[in-house]
Motif scaffolding. Structure first.
Motif, PDB file in Angstrom:
ATOM      1  N   UNK A  45      -0.699 -14.993  -0.916  1.00 12.22           N
ATOM      2  CA  UNK A  45      -1.241 -14.711   0.409  1.00 12.22           C
ATOM      3  C   UNK A  45      -0.981 -13.305   0.883  1.00 12.22           C
ATOM      4  N   UNK A  46      -0.109 -12.573   0.180  1.00 13.07           N
ATOM      5  CA  UNK A  46       0.181 -11.202   0.581  1.00 13.07           C
ATOM      6  C   UNK A  46      -0.970 -10.284   0.203  1.00 13.07           C
ATOM      7  N   UNK A  47      -1.254  -9.334   1.060  1.00 15.88           N
ATOM      8  CA  UNK A  47      -2.308  -8.350   0.811  1.00 15.88           C
ATOM      9  C   UNK A  47      -1.733  -6.949   0.662  1.00 15.88           C
ATOM     10  N   UNK A  48      -0.440  -6.892   0.287  1.00 18.09           N
ATOM     11  CA  UNK A  48       0.189  -5.582   0.115  1.00 18.09           C
ATOM     12  C   UNK A  48       0.831  -5.037   1.369  1.00 18.09           C
ATOM     13  N   UNK A  49       0.894  -5.824   2.453  1.00 19.52           N
ATOM     14  CA  UNK A  49       1.557  -5.360   3.662  1.00 19.52           C
ATOM     15  C   UNK A  49       3.067  -5.343   3.500  1.00 19.52           C
ATOM     16  N   UNK A  89       0.855  -1.198   0.000  1.00 17.90           N
ATOM     17  CA  UNK A  89       0.000   0.000   0.000  1.00 17.90           C
ATOM     18  C   UNK A  89       0.880   1.232   0.000  1.00 17.90           C
ATOM     19  N   UNK A  90       0.753   2.060  -1.009  1.00 17.34           N
ATOM     20  CA  UNK A  90       1.629   3.218  -1.131  1.00 17.34           C
ATOM     21  C   UNK A  90       0.799   4.494  -1.114  1.00 17.34           C
ATOM     22  N   UNK A  91       1.456   5.562  -0.747  1.00 17.38           N
ATOM     23  CA  UNK A  91       0.819   6.869  -0.815  1.00 17.38           C
ATOM     24  C   UNK A  91      -0.109   7.160   0.340  1.00 17.38           C
ATOM     25  N   UNK A 149       1.523  -9.223   4.881  1.00 16.39           N
ATOM     26  CA  UNK A 149       2.644  -9.014   3.978  1.00 16.39           C
ATOM     27  C   UNK A 149       3.511 -10.254   3.890  1.00 16.39           C
ATOM     28  N   UNK A 150       3.786 -10.706   2.684  1.00 14.90           N
ATOM     29  CA  UNK A 150       4.667 -11.846   2.440  1.00 14.90           C
ATOM     30  C   UNK A 150       5.620 -11.442   1.317  1.00 14.90           C
ATOM     31  N   UNK A 151       6.878 -11.143   1.651  1.00 17.77           N
ATOM     32  CA  UNK A 151       7.812 -10.593   0.678  1.00 17.77           C
ATOM     33  C   UNK A 151       9.088 -11.420   0.619  1.00 17.77           C
ATOM     34  N   UNK A 152       9.766 -11.348  -0.551  1.00 21.90           N
ATOM     35  CA  UNK A 152      11.023 -12.078  -0.718  1.00 21.90           C
ATOM     36  C   UNK A 152      11.994 -11.232  -1.525  1.00 21.90           C
ATOM     37  N   UNK A 153      13.251 -11.221  -1.075  1.00 23.54           N
ATOM     38  CA  UNK A 153      14.344 -10.560  -1.788  1.00 23.54           C
ATOM     39  C   UNK A 153      15.452 -11.588  -1.986  1.00 23.54           C
ATOM     40  N   UNK A 154      15.841 -11.806  -3.245  1.00 26.20           N
ATOM     41  CA  UNK A 154      16.877 -12.791  -3.545  1.00 26.20           C
ATOM     42  C   UNK A 154      18.095 -12.116  -4.148  1.00 26.20           C
ATOM     43  N   UNK A 155      19.216 -12.836  -4.136  1.00 24.35           N
ATOM     44  CA  UNK A 155      20.486 -12.239  -4.563  1.00 24.35           C
ATOM     45  C   UNK A 155      20.650 -12.164  -6.066  1.00 24.35           C
ATOM     46  N   UNK A 156      19.923 -13.008  -6.843  1.00 27.89           N
ATOM     47  CA  UNK A 156      20.110 -12.975  -8.290  1.00 27.89           C
ATOM     48  C   UNK A 156      19.321 -14.048  -8.998  1.00 27.89           C
TER      49      UNK A 156
END
Length: 942
Positions: free
Chosen positions: A725-729, A638-640, A653-660
């Protein structure tokens, strides 16, 4: 001095040649937009070293000490001109600062003159006479100097002429005659500059300057290229703050005529005031403390904390607003602090009127008797805004003692500061805040001491101060201290690092990466050690990883709805292509074989199932491995939303950041024994990833910082997105306030790591700039703007991440942020930028002791002990409990050659911090009365 050498300069400056000469002696340009810093050359201990000239090569034959003193005198002369030019046109606050520093600089110039003259006293030493002749060569013919520069040496030449006209040697007599000839030419220069020099120097001393010269503006312009007024003021421990109380000191002396400052209070009487409430918990805790001491107080309330007005304009009190009724029931005064805590000096008159009148309506709804008091947020007001609130029959009440409970985390320090300030003035209005736990902890100490010292408490009723009777100190009954609100109920983590694989190639940095992340979560972000499961090397089997994910993290008894979960994996990743052509990614446990990923590794679909099963509000996977095929779903946070944290708390919120990606390898050779990805992430979480400046780092901001930085310095492209499953959190890291006071013990990155960090920052700046739209650029000029960055999503496509603009900061918060930024830059050895950041903090909050100490240490680090000492003394004046400032002050005085002042500073430090690691060495140094036989102190980080 041969007249022919100066003749052209007297009748007209050869600007091109002189400009070239001055360019050769300018310091290196600063890396920031602030005034250029001027380095101090080494000088004899007996000479002040507050300012220094640009360094040029000295003619052969000038002794080093003589050269240094002459250069320092010229620098002071030049700085005085820059400082005082146009002084009469300055605003009152800056004029006062310029006048005060001008007096200091003038007296230091006098001392420099005397030091230079004292060195010329031995007329019998041929070597001394030869050195003085070499110095005169430079005074007469240095090509990089303006003729007005040479006026710095008038008193010196006069003294040489007088002394050496009585010399017994031929060389000495010739020196005296030469000085007399030079003085004659100086007289012509003085005549040419009469009006300008009298304007600059006339207020400090009579110099007998008569005539005038054109092109003074050319000279001043060149000096302003070397120095700036702001830098000179700062070198002398003065920074002009952004806001000043209208009317300055005279206003406070007006016996509370228009605005109330407490100057009309009887001796040993104080008024306790609390701003920014009511608070659901801390206001009641403060009421309980005040009850114990029978102390009345005034609570300046924010309308938004009380409630709101409905469509018909009727006041509706909130649950928090009910605390205001308890304030009234306890016998205290409720007063108006605006509705939104905005910068009212910058608002329209109508906006100010609405802010004040709506809050009045809400205060009336509490049932309070009529009150006329109003306090401007930040104390920021002007004539128009004063008149506006006065038209509502409200009267401004300010303060004379700022507890700084908004900046100082140590309750004892807050209490000591208040007591010291009250002791100086013997009366006053004290500013506290009833919205944080440290005030609750500090208040009993303050009240206990004030009561013990015979102080009385006053409040404001019916247009006047009403003083209560004295009361004996109350015993400590153990009122519990409380901490501030947190974003999550609990924080949980699973941290995995694998170097020693059974069948896959071994790694070198995965375990150190995971351990560094574990430590960061505990020490910086408050994760409890018992809530972190760590699996390293042979512990990180497939069974153990799945057990930790499925049992510990999905256990509804341990992990609740208002919790957060972070999973960090550093090891091998792999990608398998299915018959359908779709890719599936895997993380590789320590016991996986090379040819059976489906049964030996953990697939992304399995991680997605775990993510959906978790009951925690926000989950973040950080994977330092490369692969693809994650099958992500809808994503952006959710932005703004202006109330981001409130809104975010309601969203899963369910987020993932990977190296490449699948065809890439993790760069395993970053600084500090880490991979490039993890190193960049650790730097991001130190505060760098707070891209919109709201003091929190979201998962999106972390990706927006890490992805372009890693791509710029390694052959890998980190990817980011949301899982099913993420709702933008958004997973949120709340940044702690930096409380470090810089000293010789402060750690810094090595040169290689500092250089990598600089490249990382540059990459991020370029990424933000590239993603900026014309609309965003236009908005940025008007105020805080959204930040946009383009990165790869988890399916390999470009996606734009948007961080909403942060709300405008209060000066006190902005000052703390600037100080935090300065500490970060100092650790990276970026001293120009660190100096600028600490300067900004002090402009925003002039009595910010921590920033004053830190600015002083930057000076000390750069070999400017005299300037450093000024700022350490400022820090001590602001807060005498800061032991490190005394230690730093002692180090600065010792480096400047002032052992007596160093002794006093070290002695105080030892008393304040008897367990510090340097105390034993300092005690031995202090105990040796003979300076010549004192033991050497261990070197500081200087």
């Amino acid at each position: 001095m041969k007249r022919a050498r100066w003749q052209t300069a007297i009748h007209g400056v050869a600007i091109a040649a002189l400009a070239a000469g001055l360019a050769a002696c300018q310091p290196e340009p600063a890396a920031t937009a602030t005034a250029p810093a001027v380095e101090v050359p080494a000088s004899a201990a007996s000479a002040p070293a507050a300012v220094a000239p640009p360094v040029v090569a000295a003619p052969v034959g000038i002794p080093a000490a003589l050269q240094a003193r002459a250069d320092a005198l010229l620098a002071a002369h030049r700085q005085m001109i820059v400082l005082m030019t146009g002084e009469r046109a300055l605003e009152a606050a800056e004029k006062r600062a310029v006048s005060a520093v001008g007096q200091q600089l003038f007296h230091e110039m006098q001392e420099r003159q005397q030091a230079l003259i004292a060195q010329a006293a031995d007329m019998t030493d041929p070597a001394a006479v030869a050195g003085l002749n070499a110095l005169l060569d430079r005074i007469e013919s240095e090509p990089s100097w303006f003729d007005a520069d040479r006026l710095a040496f008038k008193e010196f030449l006069s003294e040489l002429s007088t002394r050496y006209s009585q010399a017994q040697s031929l060389s000495g007599l010739k020196l005296g005659r030469r000085a007399s000839e030079d003085l004659a030419v100086l007289a012509e220069i003085e005549q040419a500059y009469d009006r300008e020099l009298k304007d600059v120097f006339g207020r400090f001393a009579q110099r007998g300057i008569e005539p005038k010269r054109e092109k003074w503006a050319d000279y001043v312009a060149k000096l302003q290229g070397l120095y700036s007024r702001e830098q000179i003021l700062k070198d002398f421990g003065a920074i002009v703050p952004y806001t000043q109380p209208p009317g300055g000191a005279k206003e406070k002396d007006s016996a509370d005529a228009r605005e109330i400052f407490g100057t009309s209070l009887p001796a040993k009487t104080v008024v306790l005031t609390f701003d920014d409430g009511p608070h659901a918990r801390h206001t009641d805790e403060i009421l309980e403390i005040l009850k114990r001491y029978d102390a009345p107080a005034i609570f300046f309330q924010l309308g938004r904390n009380l409630g709101k007005l409905d469509a018909q304009g009727k006041a509706q009190l909130s649950a928090t607003g009910a605390a205001a009724k308890r304030v009234l029931a306890a016998g205290h005064v409720l007063a108006n602090h605006s509705f939104s805590h905005g910068m009212m000096a910058k608002m329209t008159d109508d906006a100010v009127r609405v802010e004040a009148s709506e809050t009045e309506a809400l205060l009336d709804a509490t049932g309070r008797p009529q009150s006329t008091l109003f306090r401007f947020p930040y104390g920021a007001r002007n004539e128009a805004k004063l008149s506006t609130v006065e038209a509502l029959k409200l009267r401004s009440m300010m303060w004379t003692v700022d507890s700084m409970d908004w900046a100082d985390p140590v309750p004892k320090s807050i209490a000591d500061r208040v007591l010291a300030e009250v002791d100086k003035a013997k009366r006053g209005v004290i500013l506290f805040h009833d919205i944080q736990g440290r005030t609750v902890q500090a208040l009993p100490t303050v009240l206990d001491q004030l009561v013990a010292d015979g102080y009385r408490f006053a409040t404001w009723r019916d247009g006047k101060f009403v003083v209560s009777a004295s009361k004996k100190a109350a015993p400590d009954d153990g009122v519990a201290a409380t901490s501030g609100d947190t974003l999550y109920r609990e924080s949980h983590a699973l941290v995995i690092g694998i170097d020693k694989y059974a069948r896959w190639p071994g790694l070198h940095h995965a375990v150190p990466d995971a351990k560094a992340m574990e430590q960061l979560l505990v020490t910086r972000f408050g994760f409890k050690p018992e809530n972190i499961t760590a699996l390293y090397d042979d512990q990180a089997t497939r069974a153990n990883i799945l057990r930790a994910l499925n049992e510990k993290l999905t256990d509804g008894k341990r992990v609740k709805r208002d919790d957060r979960v972070l999973v960090f994996f550093a090891g091998h990743g792999s990608t398998r292509k299915l018959a359908s052509g779709r890719d599936v990614g895997y993380i590789v446990p320590v016991d996986a074989t090379l040819d059976n990923l489906p049964s030996d590794a953990i697939s992304m679909p399995q991680l997605q199932e775990v993510a959906e099963a978790l009951s925690a509000k926000h989950v973040l996977f950080l994977v330092d491995a490369c692969y693809s095929g994650l099958g992500l779903t809808r994503g952006g946070a959710a932005q703004g939303n202006k109330n981001f944290l409130t809104d975010n708390a309601r969203r899963i919120g369910r987020q993932m950041l990977t190296a490449g990606g699948a065809d890439q390898q993790v760069a395993d050779d970053g600084p500090g024994g880490h991979s490039v990805f993890t190193w960049t992430m650790l730097q991001a979480l130190s505060g760098k990833a707070d891209l919109n400046g709201d003091n929190v780092i979201t998962g999106t901001e972390l990706a927006a910082y890490v992805a372009p930085a890693v791509s710029a310095i390694a052959r890998q492209t980190p990817a980011f997105g949301s899982l099913p499953g993420s709702e933008g959190g958004e997973f949120v890291f709340a940044l702690p306030v930096e409380r470090e006071g810089l000293s010789g013990d402060s750690l810094q990155l090595d040169a290689a790591a500092s250089q990598v960090n600089k490249r990382i920052d540059q990459a991020n700046e370029q990424a933000v700039h590239a993603a900026a739209t014309p609309k965003a650029a236009k908005a940025a000029k008007a105020g805080p703007a959204a930040v946009e960055v383009v990165v790869k999503n988890l399916e390999g496509a470009d996606t734009k991440l948007t961080m909403p603009a942060a709300a405008p900061l209060t000066p006190r918060v902005a000052a703390q942020r600037a100080n935090d930024r300065g500490l970060q830059l100092y650790r990276e050895r970026r001293y120009d930028e660190a100096e600028a950041a600490f300067t900004e903090a002090l402009k925003l909050q002039p009595r910010f002791a921590l920033a004053a100490n830190n600015l002083g240490f930057v000076y000390f680090k750069r070999g400017k002990p005299v300037e450093a000492a000024r700022w350490f003394e400022q820090a001590i004046d602001m807060d005498g409990s800061r032991a490190l400032a005394y230690l730093n002050l002692g180090d600065a005085y010792l480096q400047a050659g002032n052992d007596a002042k160093a002794l006093a500073a070290y002695t105080t430090f030892v008393g304040l911090a008897p367990k510090h690691a340097r105390v034993a060495a300092l005690q031995a140094w202090i105990a040796t009365p003979d300076a010549a036989h004192r033991p050497s102190l261990p070197p500081t980080n200087s």
